[in-house]
Design a protein around this motif. Structure first.
Motif, PDB file in Angstrom:
ATOM      1  N   VAL A  46       0.420  -1.592  -0.312  1.00  0.00           N
ATOM      2  CA  VAL A  46       0.213  -0.085  -0.249  1.00  0.00           C
ATOM      3  C   VAL A  46       1.006   1.108   0.037  1.00  0.00           C
ATOM      4  CG1 VAL A  46      -1.985  -0.907   1.286  1.00  0.00           C
ATOM      5  CG2 VAL A  46       0.069   0.352   2.917  1.00  0.00           C
ATOM      6  N   GLY A  47       2.121   1.139   0.361  1.00  0.00           N
ATOM      7  CA  GLY A  47       3.344   2.358   0.114  1.00  0.00           C
ATOM      8  C   GLY A  47       3.335   2.803   1.334  1.00  0.00           C
ATOM      9  N   ARG A  92      -2.888  -8.557  -2.358  1.00  0.00           N
ATOM     10  CA  ARG A  92      -2.423  -7.527  -3.877  1.00  0.00           C
ATOM     11  C   ARG A  92      -2.510  -6.894  -3.419  1.00  0.00           C
ATOM     12  NH1 ARG A  92      -4.011  -9.347  -9.305  1.00  0.00           N
ATOM     13  NH2 ARG A  92      -2.963 -10.784  -8.731  1.00  0.00           N
ATOM     14  N   ALA A  93      -2.093  -4.879  -3.575  1.00  0.00           N
ATOM     15  CA  ALA A  93      -2.536  -3.848  -3.319  1.00  0.00           C
ATOM     16  C   ALA A  93      -4.152  -3.635  -4.330  1.00  0.00           C
ATOM     17  CB  ALA A  93      -1.691  -2.710  -3.694  1.00  0.00           C
ATOM     18  N   VAL A  94      -5.067  -2.579  -3.922  1.00  0.00           N
ATOM     19  CA  VAL A  94      -6.576  -2.487  -4.314  1.00  0.00           C
ATOM     20  C   VAL A  94      -6.984  -1.490  -3.736  1.00  0.00           C
ATOM     21  CG1 VAL A  94      -7.142  -5.216  -4.430  1.00  0.00           C
ATOM     22  CG2 VAL A  94      -7.996  -4.179  -2.407  1.00  0.00           C
ATOM     23  N   PRO A 157       4.192   4.922  -3.762  1.00  0.00           N
ATOM     24  CA  PRO A 157       2.586   4.403  -4.368  1.00  0.00           C
ATOM     25  C   PRO A 157       2.453   3.216  -4.294  1.00  0.00           C
ATOM     26  CG  PRO A 157       4.961   4.639  -5.556  1.00  0.00           C
ATOM     27  CD  PRO A 157       5.019   5.404  -4.261  1.00  0.00           C
ATOM     28  N   PRO A 158       1.429   2.576  -4.534  1.00  0.00           N
ATOM     29  CA  PRO A 158       1.113   1.687  -4.115  1.00  0.00           C
ATOM     30  C   PRO A 158       2.711   0.630  -4.386  1.00  0.00           C
ATOM     31  CG  PRO A 158       0.188   2.068  -5.579  1.00  0.00           C
ATOM     32  CD  PRO A 158       0.460   3.222  -4.970  1.00  0.00           C
ATOM     33  N   GLY A 159       2.958  -0.867  -3.944  1.00  0.00           N
ATOM     34  CA  GLY A 159       3.090  -1.726  -4.665  1.00  0.00           C
ATOM     35  C   GLY A 159       2.388  -2.282  -5.610  1.00  0.00           C
ATOM     36  N   ILE A 160       4.314  -3.075  -6.158  1.00  0.00           N
ATOM     37  CA  ILE A 160       3.924  -3.654  -7.209  1.00  0.00           C
ATOM     38  C   ILE A 160       3.959  -5.830  -6.675  1.00  0.00           C
ATOM     39  CG2 ILE A 160       4.166  -4.953  -9.577  1.00  0.00           C
ATOM     40  CD1 ILE A 160       4.395  -1.311 -10.530  1.00  0.00           C
ATOM     41  N   GLY A 161       2.794  -6.140  -7.667  1.00  0.00           N
ATOM     42  CA  GLY A 161       3.476  -7.873  -6.873  1.00  0.00           C
ATOM     43  C   GLY A 161       2.787  -8.199  -6.529  1.00  0.00           C
ATOM     44  N   ASP A 162       2.765 -10.037  -5.617  1.00  0.00           N
ATOM     45  CA  ASP A 162       1.766 -10.434  -4.681  1.00  0.00           C
ATOM     46  C   ASP A 162       2.335 -10.778  -3.536  1.00  0.00           C
ATOM     47  OD1 ASP A 162       0.079 -10.169  -6.934  1.00  0.00           O
ATOM     48  OD2 ASP A 162       0.237 -11.748  -8.196  1.00  0.00           O
ATOM     49  N   ALA A 163       1.983 -11.033  -2.888  1.00  0.00           N
ATOM     50  CA  ALA A 163       1.561 -11.800  -1.303  1.00  0.00           C
ATOM     51  C   ALA A 163       2.326 -13.055  -1.943  1.00  0.00           C
ATOM     52  CB  ALA A 163       1.174 -11.234  -0.139  1.00  0.00           C
TER      53      ALA A 163
END
Length: 280
Positions: A46-47, A92-94, A157-163
């Protein structure tokens, strides 16, 4: 400042961050997220700043409503996530619209979920941390329905990628403990590889295990300092792995210490799951 209203909490929801190290001498545990890696993942997505606070929820069941639009991410235990009743990705960021409800369903894999939202929960820190300590109840109380929590602004900014989903049938790497003389010969070798089931009374204080009893050769010790991951052996011989809210001192002998890289795994095993120890 953005705010979120708590609509449901599940069995237990607390505010957690990286904890409050450095206060063991006055009897205050470190506390903080039990699954530190999952909490850090949620904050990155979520940054938010690495030191920001998340909501840690036992088994899921958390539901919140935000005043202003913001980013959110759920990590840790795998659970269905919905925004206004519509499924959104776990891990993932939503984007959560202003006034929308976000719901975390019951965990299907793992035990503790982590919700990072906005720039993190912005309750006033206590001894430098917003973490809830469930042993001494230092920090915020457990989250209750109707609570309205302030949120910081995101740091980036929100991060990219999946947990990644948690490992829930773990091997816990073990370092020898400081009290070898308090146990029968060969106890540590017998402990390694033995199967232990997670007990139902496990909590944020300790992971309580049932399995082959560990034979002690002496009574309790004078109380001394305890560390995260210490494996204490009470009189019944059933080991207890100390977790984030553990007491700062103890008098039961310590047979070993779980490697710091594996302590997070203790947060995600459920009662009845099997864990094993291996040499670190």
């Amino acid at each position: 400042m953005n705010r979120l209203e708590v609509l449901a909490t599940g069995p237990l929801t607390t505010v957690q961050d990286r904890g409050r190290p450095g206060f063991a001498a006055i009897g205050v545990p470190r506390a903080g997220a039990l699954d530190r890696g999952a909490a850090a993942q949620a904050l990155r997505l979520v940054g938010a700043a690495p030191s920001a606070a998340v909501l840690e929820s036992l088994l899921g069941g958390l539901e919140v409503r935000v005043r202003d639009a913001c980013w959110a991410a759920v990590t840790g235990a795998v659970a269905a996530v919905e925004v206004e009743g519509r499924p959104v990705p776990w891990g993932r960021a939503v984007r959560v619209p202003a006034g929308a409800r976000l719901r975390v369903g019951t965990a299907s894999h793992g035990l503790r979920t982590y919700l990072a939202i906005g720039g993190g929960v912005a309750l006033p820190p206590v001894l430098g941390s917003r973490a809830t300590d469930t042993l001494a109840w230092v920090g915020p109380p457990a989250i209750a329905v109707g609570d309205v929590l302030p949120l910081d602004a995101a740091a980036g900014p929100p991060g990219i990628g999946d947990a990644l989903p948690p490992v829930t049938a773990p091997i816990l790497r073990l370092h020898p403990g400081p009290h070898a003389g308090r146990f029968a010969d060969g106890v540590l070798d017998g402990l390694l590889g033995a199967a232990y089931r997670v007990a139902s009374d496990s909590d944020r204080i300790g992971l309580r295990l049932h399995g082959p009893a560990i034979a002690r050769t002496a009574a309790e010790l004078p109380s001394e300092g305890m560390v995260l991951g210490a494996v204490q052996v009470p009189p019944d011989g059933q080991p207890v792995v100390f977790l984030a809210d553990h007491p700062t001192t103890g008098g039961y002998p310590v047979v070993g210490v779980v490697d710091p890289r594996d302590v997070d795994r203790c947060a995600q095993v459920r009662p009845g799951d099997v864990v094993r120890f291996a040499r670190a």
